[in-house]
Enzyme design. Structure first.
Site, PDB file in Angstrom:
ATOM      1  N   ARG A 128       0.815  -1.227   0.000  1.00 50.63           N
ATOM      2  CA  ARG A 128       0.000   0.000   0.000  1.00 50.63           C
ATOM      3  C   ARG A 128       0.849   1.278   0.000  1.00 50.63           C
ATOM      4  O   ARG A 128       0.400   2.338   0.420  1.00 50.63           O
ATOM      5  CB  ARG A 128      -0.976   0.028   1.179  1.00 50.63           C
ATOM      6  CG  ARG A 128      -1.985  -1.094   1.155  1.00 50.63           C
ATOM      7  CD  ARG A 128      -3.247  -0.721   1.912  1.00 50.63           C
ATOM      8  NE  ARG A 128      -4.184  -1.832   1.906  1.00 50.63           N
ATOM      9  CZ  ARG A 128      -4.327  -2.694   2.897  1.00 50.63           C
ATOM     10  NH1 ARG A 128      -3.593  -2.566   3.983  1.00 50.63           N
ATOM     11  NH2 ARG A 128      -5.196  -3.666   2.810  1.00 50.63           N
ATOM     12  N   LYS A 150       3.195  11.553 -11.515  1.00 54.92           N
ATOM     13  CA  LYS A 150       2.343  10.783 -12.431  1.00 54.92           C
ATOM     14  C   LYS A 150       3.023   9.451 -12.686  1.00 54.92           C
ATOM     15  O   LYS A 150       4.142   9.406 -13.210  1.00 54.92           O
ATOM     16  CB  LYS A 150       2.167  11.518 -13.759  1.00 54.92           C
ATOM     17  CG  LYS A 150       1.019  12.486 -13.785  1.00 54.92           C
ATOM     18  CD  LYS A 150       0.737  12.931 -15.213  1.00 54.92           C
ATOM     19  CE  LYS A 150      -0.363  13.968 -15.255  1.00 54.92           C
ATOM     20  NZ  LYS A 150      -0.574  14.499 -16.608  1.00 54.92           N
ATOM     21  N   GLU A 192      10.385  17.978 -25.028  1.00 54.81           N
ATOM     22  CA  GLU A 192       9.694  18.347 -23.781  1.00 54.81           C
ATOM     23  C   GLU A 192      10.272  19.648 -23.208  1.00 54.81           C
ATOM     24  O   GLU A 192       9.581  20.378 -22.507  1.00 54.81           O
ATOM     25  CB  GLU A 192       9.794  17.215 -22.747  1.00 54.81           C
ATOM     26  CG  GLU A 192       9.189  15.893 -23.192  1.00 54.81           C
ATOM     27  CD  GLU A 192       7.675  15.770 -22.967  1.00 54.81           C
ATOM     28  OE1 GLU A 192       7.045  16.761 -22.550  1.00 54.81           O
ATOM     29  OE2 GLU A 192       7.143  14.672 -23.213  1.00 54.81           O
ATOM     30  N   LYS A 234       8.153  22.989 -13.915  1.00 53.15           N
ATOM     31  CA  LYS A 234       7.352  21.804 -13.568  1.00 53.15           C
ATOM     32  C   LYS A 234       6.994  21.829 -12.085  1.00 53.15           C
ATOM     33  O   LYS A 234       5.855  21.533 -11.700  1.00 53.15           O
ATOM     34  CB  LYS A 234       8.125  20.534 -13.927  1.00 53.15           C
ATOM     35  CG  LYS A 234       7.395  19.253 -13.585  1.00 53.15           C
ATOM     36  CD  LYS A 234       6.582  18.683 -14.719  1.00 53.15           C
ATOM     37  CE  LYS A 234       5.689  17.547 -14.276  1.00 53.15           C
ATOM     38  NZ  LYS A 234       5.775  16.373 -15.092  1.00 53.15           N
ATOM     39  N   GLU A 244      -3.980  17.574 -11.530  1.00 51.34           N
ATOM     40  CA  GLU A 244      -4.425  18.005 -12.856  1.00 51.34           C
ATOM     41  C   GLU A 244      -5.910  18.351 -12.897  1.00 51.34           C
ATOM     42  O   GLU A 244      -6.659  17.908 -13.770  1.00 51.34           O
ATOM     43  CB  GLU A 244      -4.080  16.929 -13.900  1.00 51.34           C
ATOM     44  CG  GLU A 244      -4.058  17.490 -15.322  1.00 51.34           C
ATOM     45  CD  GLU A 244      -3.527  16.492 -16.321  1.00 51.34           C
ATOM     46  OE1 GLU A 244      -2.377  16.047 -16.169  1.00 51.34           O
ATOM     47  OE2 GLU A 244      -4.259  16.160 -17.270  1.00 51.34           O
ATOM     48  N   ARG A 248      -2.226  22.083 -14.614  1.00 51.57           N
ATOM     49  CA  ARG A 248      -1.255  21.020 -14.920  1.00 51.57           C
ATOM     50  C   ARG A 248      -1.519  20.414 -16.302  1.00 51.57           C
ATOM     51  O   ARG A 248      -0.611  19.907 -16.949  1.00 51.57           O
ATOM     52  CB  ARG A 248      -1.287  19.926 -13.845  1.00 51.57           C
ATOM     53  CG  ARG A 248      -0.252  18.857 -14.117  1.00 51.57           C
ATOM     54  CD  ARG A 248       0.015  17.951 -12.935  1.00 51.57           C
ATOM     55  NE  ARG A 248       1.017  16.970 -13.301  1.00 51.57           N
ATOM     56  CZ  ARG A 248       1.580  16.121 -12.460  1.00 51.57           C
ATOM     57  NH1 ARG A 248       1.255  16.153 -11.190  1.00 51.57           N
ATOM     58  NH2 ARG A 248       2.487  15.260 -12.881  1.00 51.57           N
ATOM     59  N   ASN A 252       0.326  18.844 -21.070  1.00 52.03           N
ATOM     60  CA  ASN A 252      -0.021  17.848 -22.087  1.00 52.03           C
ATOM     61  C   ASN A 252       0.025  18.436 -23.495  1.00 52.03           C
ATOM     62  O   ASN A 252      -0.417  17.786 -24.450  1.00 52.03           O
ATOM     63  CB  ASN A 252      -1.429  17.282 -21.817  1.00 52.03           C
ATOM     64  CG  ASN A 252      -1.495  16.577 -20.484  1.00 52.03           C
ATOM     65  OD1 ASN A 252      -0.533  15.932 -20.075  1.00 52.03           O
ATOM     66  ND2 ASN A 252      -2.604  16.717 -19.773  1.00 52.03           N
ATOM     67  N   HIS A 255       0.459  16.287 -26.564  1.00 48.75           N
ATOM     68  CA  HIS A 255       0.378  14.879 -26.167  1.00 48.75           C
ATOM     69  C   HIS A 255      -0.862  14.168 -26.694  1.00 48.75           C
ATOM     70  O   HIS A 255      -0.828  12.956 -26.885  1.00 48.75           O
ATOM     71  CB  HIS A 255       0.454  14.748 -24.643  1.00 48.75           C
ATOM     72  CG  HIS A 255       1.846  14.911 -24.106  1.00 48.75           C
ATOM     73  ND1 HIS A 255       2.581  16.065 -24.272  1.00 48.75           N
ATOM     74  CD2 HIS A 255       2.660  14.057 -23.430  1.00 48.75           C
ATOM     75  CE1 HIS A 255       3.766  15.925 -23.698  1.00 48.75           C
ATOM     76  NE2 HIS A 255       3.847  14.711 -23.184  1.00 48.75           N
ATOM     77  N   HIS A 259       0.137  11.003 -28.532  1.00 55.70           N
ATOM     78  CA  HIS A 259      -0.215   9.647 -28.085  1.00 55.70           C
ATOM     79  C   HIS A 259      -0.898   8.871 -29.207  1.00 55.70           C
ATOM     80  O   HIS A 259      -0.695   7.654 -29.341  1.00 55.70           O
ATOM     81  CB  HIS A 259      -1.131   9.708 -26.860  1.00 55.70           C
ATOM     82  CG  HIS A 259      -0.406  10.043 -25.581  1.00 55.70           C
ATOM     83  ND1 HIS A 259      -1.054  10.315 -24.409  1.00 55.70           N
ATOM     84  CD2 HIS A 259       0.915  10.129 -25.300  1.00 55.70           C
ATOM     85  CE1 HIS A 259      -0.174  10.558 -23.448  1.00 55.70           C
ATOM     86  NE2 HIS A 259       1.037  10.460 -23.974  1.00 55.70           N
ATOM     87  N   HIS A 273       8.636   8.723 -27.838  1.00 55.05           N
ATOM     88  CA  HIS A 273       7.606   9.585 -27.234  1.00 55.05           C
ATOM     89  C   HIS A 273       7.881  11.070 -27.516  1.00 55.05           C
ATOM     90  O   HIS A 273       6.989  11.809 -27.937  1.00 55.05           O
ATOM     91  CB  HIS A 273       7.526   9.314 -25.735  1.00 55.05           C
ATOM     92  CG  HIS A 273       6.603  10.259 -25.012  1.00 55.05           C
ATOM     93  ND1 HIS A 273       5.244  10.252 -25.208  1.00 55.05           N
ATOM     94  CD2 HIS A 273       6.848  11.272 -24.134  1.00 55.05           C
ATOM     95  CE1 HIS A 273       4.689  11.205 -24.467  1.00 55.05           C
ATOM     96  NE2 HIS A 273       5.641  11.827 -23.809  1.00 55.05           N
TER      97      HIS A 273
HETATM   98  N1  GLY Z   1       4.018  14.886 -18.008  1.00 60.75           N
HETATM   99  C1  GLY Z   1       2.892  15.699 -17.739  1.00 60.75           C
HETATM  100  C2  GLY Z   1       2.637  15.873 -16.286  1.00 60.75           C
HETATM  101  O1  GLY Z   1       3.440  15.497 -15.460  1.00 60.75           O
HETATM  102  O2  GLY Z   1       1.610  16.404 -15.916  1.00 60.75           O
END
Ligand code: GLY
Length: 377
Positions: A128, A150, A192, A234, A244, A248, A252, A255, A259, A273
């Protein structure tokens, strides 16, 4: 090496009692033991890494843990996106439990985004929740995926669809390990870096236009400056919106398109990526103009800079003979952020002025995709 030259930058992701430091500097892995000792709750760790990184960075990390008296063993996985799946999650959790751990054992992710994302899920689920340390070894992981908690694995239905927000206790970004990255991997991570300029830092985008090729060529000061700027951005964004609910999502940018391209390419070597994000950002800026949000031609400015650094900005390097806009759209409709068939995109009024568009209808997206699939049409 860091023990003889202990200069590194220190930032904080500010999340109350779950706040954690990001350390950035050359040679930090060789001094990792003392930084880990400051955050570990128990004497033992398990390092999760891949076969490539094990050859480059694992011995230095192990030596450093030895000198700090920290116990360790390593689980070495195959490199590549295919490792981020249920089978490897089960394997690593099984290995951890079989090898003997307790709730104070920390799991260390030593690698790029794949290792970081998978190890984060392992740490979140096992007993856990085990303490989790990120030691990112790619540019992409250092500026983005290692920070912010994430964690995810991919499923047959799409990328990053199973996971949790689970914050590390420390991020240790050794800029020296980037010297051993293949140039294509470094370029992919650079997409990025550019993303942060496009989101809300137009001055940083200007700086990258002037300095990006130098930092990719290995200029250590420019590299560290860029990584520091991205990590600061970040940390700011994650501290304000950990899960998010709002801003946040700006991270993306590129993305949703990216994706879909990755899904169509099968998450392999054909398209990394970061390369998918590079093309996806150009598509997002084209969509911004198509929807009347952007004046000027920042899509062309962005594409020119990405191309200058060797990144793809269109589909010409891919075998798209059997691709259709509808198939790409069907991938996007499975995206986590799609609600009631309306897709969320990050769009830009200009470079450095991004915003969240929550109700984008499929038609204009299909039209932009059509232009990329048949550029001469
Ligand atoms: N890679 C996008 C984020 O961490 O929100």
């Amino acid at each position: 090496m860091e023990p003889n030259n202990p200069t590194f930058d220190r930032l904080t992701v500010d999340l109350g009692n779950r706040s954690y430091p990001i350390l950035i500097g050359q040679g930090l892995i060789a001094g990792a033991g003392r930084h880990l000792a400051a955050v570990l709750r128990g004497p033992n760790t398990v390092i999760v890494t891949d076969e490539h990184v094990a050859g480059v960075a694992l011995p230095a990390l192990e030596r450093s843990l030895d000198s700090a008296g920290i116990g360790h063993r390593a689980i070495v996985l195959p490199p590549g996106e295919a490792t981020k799946d249920f089978a490897h999650l089960e394997q690593v959790v099984g290995d951890l439990l079989a090898g003997g751990i307790d709730r104070k054992t920390a799991v260390i992710a030593l690698g790029g985004g794949v290792i970081g994302d998978l190890t984060g899920v392992v740490a979140a689920l096992t007993l856990r929740g085990l303490d989790f340390i990120q030691i990112p070894t790619t540019l992409l992981a250092q500026v983005d995926s290692s920070i912010g908690g994430k964690t995810a694995i991919n499923t047959a239905q799409g990328k990053n669809l199973v996971g949790a927000f689970y914050q590390p206790r420390l991020v240790l970004a050794d800029t020296g390990v980037l010297d051993s990255l293949p140039p294509r991997e470094l370029q992919a991570g650079y997409a990025e870096v550019v993303k942060y300029g496009c989101i809300d830092m137009p001055d940083f985008f200007d700086w990258l236009e002037a300095n990006g090729t130098d930092l990719l060529a290995g200029d250590p000061d420019k590299r560290r400056q860029a990584i520091l700027t991205c990590c600061r951005a970040k940390a700011r964004i994650v501290s304000a919106d950990e899960t998010e609910q709002g801003a946040r999502a700006l991270l993306n940018l590129g993305h949703t398109f990216g994706h879909a391209l990755e899904a169509e390419c099968g998450y392999g070597e054909a398209l990394l990526h970061g390369e998918a994000v590079a093309i996806g950002m150009v598509m997002a800026l084209r969509l911004s103009a198509r929807l009347g949000h952007a004046r000027g031609n920042d899509a062309a400015r962005l594409a020119a800079h990405l191309a200058e650094t060797g990144l793809p900005t269109d589909l010409s390097r891919l075998d798209v003979a059997n691709w259709t806009a509808d198939r790409l759209l069907s991938h996007m409709l499975k995206d986590k952020k799609t609600e009631d068939g309306r897709m969320t995109f990050i769009l830009c009024r200009a470079i450095g002025q991004s915003f969240i568009a929550k109700d984008v209808a499929p038609d204009p997206v299909a039209s932009v995709l059509g232009e990329f699939l048949s550029p001469a049409a």
